[in-house]
Design a protein around this motif. Structure first.
Motif, PDB file in Angstrom:
ATOM      1  N   ALA A  25       0.857  -1.191   0.000  1.00  0.00           N
ATOM      2  CA  ALA A  25       0.000   0.000   0.000  1.00  0.00           C
ATOM      3  C   ALA A  25       0.886   1.231   0.000  1.00  0.00           C
ATOM      4  CB  ALA A  25      -0.906  -0.001   1.220  1.00  0.00           C
ATOM      5  N   VAL A  26       0.362   2.306  -0.583  1.00  0.00           N
ATOM      6  CA  VAL A  26       1.070   3.582  -0.608  1.00  0.00           C
ATOM      7  C   VAL A  26       0.095   4.663  -0.153  1.00  0.00           C
ATOM      8  CG1 VAL A  26       2.280   5.266  -2.040  1.00  0.00           C
ATOM      9  CG2 VAL A  26       2.517   2.820  -2.539  1.00  0.00           C
ATOM     10  N   LEU A  27       0.506   5.427   0.838  1.00  0.00           N
ATOM     11  CA  LEU A  27      -0.272   6.573   1.296  1.00  0.00           C
ATOM     12  C   LEU A  27       0.466   7.817   0.832  1.00  0.00           C
ATOM     13  CD1 LEU A  27      -2.603   7.772   2.961  1.00  0.00           C
ATOM     14  CD2 LEU A  27      -1.087   7.676   4.956  1.00  0.00           C
ATOM     15  N   ASP A  28      -0.160   8.588  -0.053  1.00  0.00           N
ATOM     16  CA  ASP A  28       0.517   9.780  -0.566  1.00  0.00           C
ATOM     17  C   ASP A  28       0.253  10.984   0.330  1.00  0.00           C
ATOM     18  OD1 ASP A  28      -1.958  10.931  -1.240  1.00  0.00           O
ATOM     19  OD2 ASP A  28      -1.743  10.551  -3.377  1.00  0.00           O
ATOM     20  N   VAL A  59      -3.049   2.833   8.574  1.00  0.00           N
ATOM     21  CA  VAL A  59      -1.715   2.370   8.190  1.00  0.00           C
ATOM     22  C   VAL A  59      -1.211   1.325   9.187  1.00  0.00           C
ATOM     23  CG1 VAL A  59       0.699   3.098   7.993  1.00  0.00           C
ATOM     24  CG2 VAL A  59      -1.091   4.417   6.861  1.00  0.00           C
ATOM     25  N   GLN A  60      -1.400   1.559  10.468  1.00  0.00           N
ATOM     26  CA  GLN A  60      -0.963   0.599  11.483  1.00  0.00           C
ATOM     27  C   GLN A  60      -1.722  -0.725  11.361  1.00  0.00           C
ATOM     28  OE1 GLN A  60       1.723   0.837  13.372  1.00  0.00           O
ATOM     29  NE2 GLN A  60       2.043   2.766  12.298  1.00  0.00           N
ATOM     30  N   GLN A  61      -3.000  -0.651  11.041  1.00  0.00           N
ATOM     31  CA  GLN A  61      -3.785  -1.873  10.857  1.00  0.00           C
ATOM     32  C   GLN A  61      -3.279  -2.660   9.661  1.00  0.00           C
ATOM     33  OE1 GLN A  61      -7.806  -0.396  10.632  1.00  0.00           O
ATOM     34  NE2 GLN A  61      -8.118  -0.599  12.837  1.00  0.00           N
ATOM     35  N   LEU A  62      -2.962  -1.965   8.572  1.00  0.00           N
ATOM     36  CA  LEU A  62      -2.427  -2.638   7.392  1.00  0.00           C
ATOM     37  C   LEU A  62      -1.097  -3.309   7.720  1.00  0.00           C
ATOM     38  CD1 LEU A  62      -3.193   0.013   4.630  1.00  0.00           C
ATOM     39  CD2 LEU A  62      -4.399  -2.135   5.037  1.00  0.00           C
ATOM     40  N   LYS A  63      -0.221  -2.573   8.391  1.00  0.00           N
ATOM     41  CA  LYS A  63       1.077  -3.131   8.775  1.00  0.00           C
ATOM     42  C   LYS A  63       0.897  -4.323   9.711  1.00  0.00           C
ATOM     43  CE  LYS A  63       3.804   1.080   8.204  1.00  0.00           C
ATOM     44  NZ  LYS A  63       4.608   2.115   8.895  1.00  0.00           N
ATOM     45  N   ARG A  65      -1.364  -6.435   9.630  1.00  0.00           N
ATOM     46  CA  ARG A  65      -1.807  -7.579   8.838  1.00  0.00           C
ATOM     47  C   ARG A  65      -0.721  -8.045   7.871  1.00  0.00           C
ATOM     48  NH1 ARG A  65      -7.770  -8.025   7.878  1.00  0.00           N
ATOM     49  NH2 ARG A  65      -8.727  -7.027   9.650  1.00  0.00           N
ATOM     50  N   GLY A  66       0.493  -7.470   8.036  1.00  0.00           N
ATOM     51  CA  GLY A  66       1.617  -7.903   7.210  1.00  0.00           C
ATOM     52  C   GLY A  66       1.735  -7.210   5.875  1.00  0.00           C
ATOM     53  N   ILE A  67       0.988  -6.149   5.673  1.00  0.00           N
ATOM     54  CA  ILE A  67       1.031  -5.424   4.396  1.00  0.00           C
ATOM     55  C   ILE A  67       2.031  -4.279   4.508  1.00  0.00           C
ATOM     56  CG2 ILE A  67      -0.302  -4.032   2.762  1.00  0.00           C
ATOM     57  CD1 ILE A  67      -2.808  -5.577   3.825  1.00  0.00           C
ATOM     58  N   PRO A  68       3.074  -4.271   3.662  1.00  0.00           N
ATOM     59  CA  PRO A  68       4.017  -3.151   3.695  1.00  0.00           C
ATOM     60  C   PRO A  68       3.337  -1.869   3.233  1.00  0.00           C
ATOM     61  CG  PRO A  68       4.835  -4.952   2.297  1.00  0.00           C
ATOM     62  CD  PRO A  68       3.451  -5.294   2.700  1.00  0.00           C
ATOM     63  N   VAL A  69       3.600  -0.778   3.920  1.00  0.00           N
ATOM     64  CA  VAL A  69       2.998   0.514   3.575  1.00  0.00           C
ATOM     65  C   VAL A  69       4.099   1.541   3.396  1.00  0.00           C
ATOM     66  CG1 VAL A  69       1.398   2.327   4.297  1.00  0.00           C
ATOM     67  CG2 VAL A  69       0.944  -0.036   4.932  1.00  0.00           C
ATOM     68  N   GLN A  70       4.080   2.215   2.250  1.00  0.00           N
ATOM     69  CA  GLN A  70       4.989   3.331   1.996  1.00  0.00           C
ATOM     70  C   GLN A  70       4.212   4.611   2.245  1.00  0.00           C
ATOM     71  OE1 GLN A  70       6.398   3.103  -2.009  1.00  0.00           O
ATOM     72  NE2 GLN A  70       7.180   1.028  -1.780  1.00  0.00           N
ATOM     73  N   GLU A  71       4.818   5.531   2.953  1.00  0.00           N
ATOM     74  CA  GLU A  71       4.184   6.815   3.208  1.00  0.00           C
ATOM     75  C   GLU A  71       5.000   7.891   2.519  1.00  0.00           C
ATOM     76  OE1 GLU A  71       2.494   7.383   7.251  1.00  0.00           O
ATOM     77  OE2 GLU A  71       3.498   5.469   7.658  1.00  0.00           O
ATOM     78  N   ALA A  72       4.347   8.626   1.635  1.00  0.00           N
ATOM     79  CA  ALA A  72       5.041   9.681   0.887  1.00  0.00           C
ATOM     80  C   ALA A  72       4.817  11.028   1.511  1.00  0.00           C
ATOM     81  CB  ALA A  72       4.550   9.686  -0.554  1.00  0.00           C
TER      82      ALA A  72
END
Length: 72
Positions: A25-28, A59-63, A65-72
């Motif tokens: 996932a990417v959060l811009d 974002v913390q919930q995604l992480k 669940r093992g999903i890498p999250v990039q925050e821009a």
């Protein structure tokens, strides 16, 4: 891009938010969340009713669940 509220987002995606379905996932910087699925598709979401703190929780919930999250 889909515009939705936080509750609808979580209800719609709850069954799919894990590493079996979501690659990353990417959060811009504009509050848009892009989910890249393992089948090669992606969805962009503009969650229109939450603040920065609520987005951090997502974002913390995604992480969690093992999903890498990039925050821009």
């Amino acid at each position: 891009m889909k515009t939705c509220n936080l509750q609808d987002f979580m209800i719609e995606l709850q069954p799919w938010l894990d590493r079996d379905h979501v690659h990353d996932a990417v959060l811009d910087g504009k509050g848009r969340l892009t989910l890249h699925f393992n089948d090669g598709t992606k969805n962009v979401y503009a969650i229109d009713d939450c603040n920065a703190q609520q987005m951090k929780k997502i974002v913390q919930q995604l992480k969690g669940r093992g999903i890498p999250v990039q925050e821009a």
